[in-house]
Design a protein around this motif. Sequence first.
Motif, mmCIF file in Angstrom:
data_model
loop_
_atom_site.group_PDB
_atom_site.id
_atom_site.type_symbol
_atom_site.label_atom_id
_atom_site.label_comp_id
_atom_site.label_asym_id
_atom_site.label_seq_id
_atom_site.Cartn_x
_atom_site.Cartn_y
_atom_site.Cartn_z
ATOM 1 N N MET A 66 55.856 30.118 59.694
ATOM 2 C CA MET A 66 56.713 28.944 59.501
ATOM 3 C C MET A 66 55.787 27.745 59.353
ATOM 4 O O MET A 66 55.226 27.274 60.334
ATOM 5 C CB MET A 66 57.668 28.733 60.677
ATOM 6 C CG MET A 66 58.775 29.747 60.755
ATOM 7 S SD MET A 66 59.953 29.361 62.064
ATOM 8 C CE MET A 66 60.704 27.871 61.417
ATOM 9 N N GLN A 67 55.607 27.299 58.136
ATOM 10 C CA GLN A 67 54.738 26.149 57.873
ATOM 11 C C GLN A 67 55.596 24.906 57.728
ATOM 12 O O GLN A 67 56.493 24.856 56.899
ATOM 13 C CB GLN A 67 53.924 26.367 56.603
ATOM 14 C CG GLN A 67 53.031 25.172 56.273
ATOM 15 C CD GLN A 67 52.037 25.495 55.192
ATOM 16 O OE1 GLN A 67 51.312 26.453 55.305
ATOM 17 N NE2 GLN A 67 52.009 24.698 54.157
ATOM 18 N N ARG A 68 55.304 23.911 58.542
ATOM 19 C CA ARG A 68 55.985 22.631 58.439
ATOM 20 C C ARG A 68 54.922 21.547 58.461
ATOM 21 O O ARG A 68 53.960 21.624 59.220
ATOM 22 C CB ARG A 68 56.979 22.412 59.584
ATOM 23 C CG ARG A 68 58.102 23.443 59.637
ATOM 24 C CD ARG A 68 58.942 23.439 58.359
ATOM 25 N NE ARG A 68 60.021 24.403 58.416
ATOM 26 C CZ ARG A 68 59.948 25.643 57.952
ATOM 27 N NH1 ARG A 68 58.830 26.076 57.409
ATOM 28 N NH2 ARG A 68 60.974 26.443 58.015
ATOM 29 N N GLU A 84 61.446 19.314 50.209
ATOM 30 C CA GLU A 84 62.558 20.131 49.703
ATOM 31 C C GLU A 84 62.394 21.593 50.116
ATOM 32 O O GLU A 84 63.342 22.224 50.581
ATOM 33 C CB GLU A 84 62.667 20.017 48.181
ATOM 34 C CG GLU A 84 63.739 20.882 47.561
ATOM 35 C CD GLU A 84 65.154 20.567 48.014
ATOM 36 O OE1 GLU A 84 66.018 21.458 47.908
ATOM 37 O OE2 GLU A 84 65.412 19.438 48.478
ATOM 38 N N VAL A 85 61.197 22.144 49.949
ATOM 39 C CA VAL A 85 60.946 23.542 50.335
ATOM 40 C C VAL A 85 61.181 23.710 51.836
ATOM 41 O O VAL A 85 61.873 24.638 52.271
ATOM 42 C CB VAL A 85 59.514 23.983 49.959
ATOM 43 C CG1 VAL A 85 59.143 25.296 50.639
ATOM 44 C CG2 VAL A 85 59.370 24.116 48.453
ATOM 45 N N GLU A 86 60.631 22.817 52.632
ATOM 46 C CA GLU A 86 60.764 22.934 54.078
ATOM 47 C C GLU A 86 62.212 22.756 54.529
ATOM 48 O O GLU A 86 62.658 23.420 55.470
ATOM 49 C CB GLU A 86 59.821 21.959 54.778
ATOM 50 C CG GLU A 86 58.361 22.365 54.582
ATOM 51 C CD GLU A 86 57.359 21.457 55.264
ATOM 52 O OE1 GLU A 86 57.769 20.449 55.886
ATOM 53 O OE2 GLU A 86 56.150 21.756 55.183
ATOM 54 N N LEU A 89 63.955 26.047 53.788
ATOM 55 C CA LEU A 89 63.545 27.063 54.758
ATOM 56 C C LEU A 89 64.169 26.806 56.128
ATOM 57 O O LEU A 89 64.544 27.754 56.829
ATOM 58 C CB LEU A 89 62.018 27.122 54.852
ATOM 59 C CG LEU A 89 61.322 27.660 53.599
ATOM 60 C CD1 LEU A 89 59.814 27.498 53.724
ATOM 61 C CD2 LEU A 89 61.694 29.101 53.319
ATOM 62 N N ASP A 90 64.302 25.544 56.506
ATOM 63 C CA ASP A 90 64.957 25.213 57.781
ATOM 64 C C ASP A 90 66.423 25.653 57.777
ATOM 65 O O ASP A 90 66.942 26.106 58.805
ATOM 66 C CB ASP A 90 64.856 23.713 58.076
ATOM 67 C CG ASP A 90 63.471 23.315 58.568
ATOM 68 O OD1 ASP A 90 62.727 24.190 59.071
ATOM 69 O OD2 ASP A 90 63.123 22.116 58.440
ATOM 70 N N GLN A 134 55.973 33.652 52.086
ATOM 71 C CA GLN A 134 56.191 34.719 53.063
ATOM 72 C C GLN A 134 57.423 34.448 53.910
ATOM 73 O O GLN A 134 58.198 35.360 54.199
ATOM 74 C CB GLN A 134 54.957 34.881 53.951
ATOM 75 C CG GLN A 134 53.784 35.487 53.226
ATOM 76 C CD GLN A 134 52.523 35.489 54.078
ATOM 77 O OE1 GLN A 134 52.405 34.750 55.055
ATOM 78 N NE2 GLN A 134 51.565 36.312 53.696
ATOM 79 N N GLU A 135 57.620 33.208 54.300
ATOM 80 C CA GLU A 135 58.794 32.862 55.099
ATOM 81 C C GLU A 135 60.071 33.062 54.283
ATOM 82 O O GLU A 135 61.035 33.664 54.758
ATOM 83 C CB GLU A 135 58.705 31.414 55.594
ATOM 84 C CG GLU A 135 59.854 31.028 56.505
ATOM 85 C CD GLU A 135 59.763 29.610 57.036
ATOM 86 O OE1 GLU A 135 60.693 29.208 57.753
ATOM 87 O OE2 GLU A 135 58.782 28.897 56.738
ATOM 88 N N ALA A 136 60.072 32.587 53.046
ATOM 89 C CA ALA A 136 61.248 32.762 52.185
ATOM 90 C C ALA A 136 61.528 34.241 51.949
ATOM 91 O O ALA A 136 62.684 34.681 52.000
ATOM 92 C CB ALA A 136 61.043 32.035 50.856
#
Length: 153
Positions: A66-68, A84-86, A89-90, A134-136
């Motif tokens: 989880m990269q933020r 937008e990506v984060e 993912l959230d 990877q998270e997505a």
Amino acid sequence: MKKILLPALGLAFLLGTTTEACAQANLVHGIVAGINLARMAANKKNAPTAASTTAMATYRGQAFPMQRTPADQLPKKGAEQVTEVETQLDRFHTALLADSTSALCTPEQRTAIQTALVGLARAQSRWDLQPYQQEATFYLAEDARRQKAAPTK
């Protein structure tokens, strides 16, 4: 790049006058390895440091990154795309934790995360997208598992 290539080409030219083919081949391989190391160092030096904000999360025994990125560390170019990506993912993460059986996303949300990742890749070509991808991928796989396990109506 020109600073690296010119000396390497000069050395290669000088090697053309050497009579021992083995020594010449070893020297050429050494030069090529040196050029590759210089490229890797340059890429590492220019790469954003956002990877330091990556944490590992777990769900049902599976780990995923989880990269933020803190607001004060957002890059000038591409900040909107990173956000937008984060944000996308959230949304997946919130849905993941809210219920263990219902779908994580709609087809529109699947499209939105893919579009957001492509937009970020275009805006920040040097940004390390692997943790985001990877998270997505984890969320989409979990969504597919849930949909498969859901009783058909």
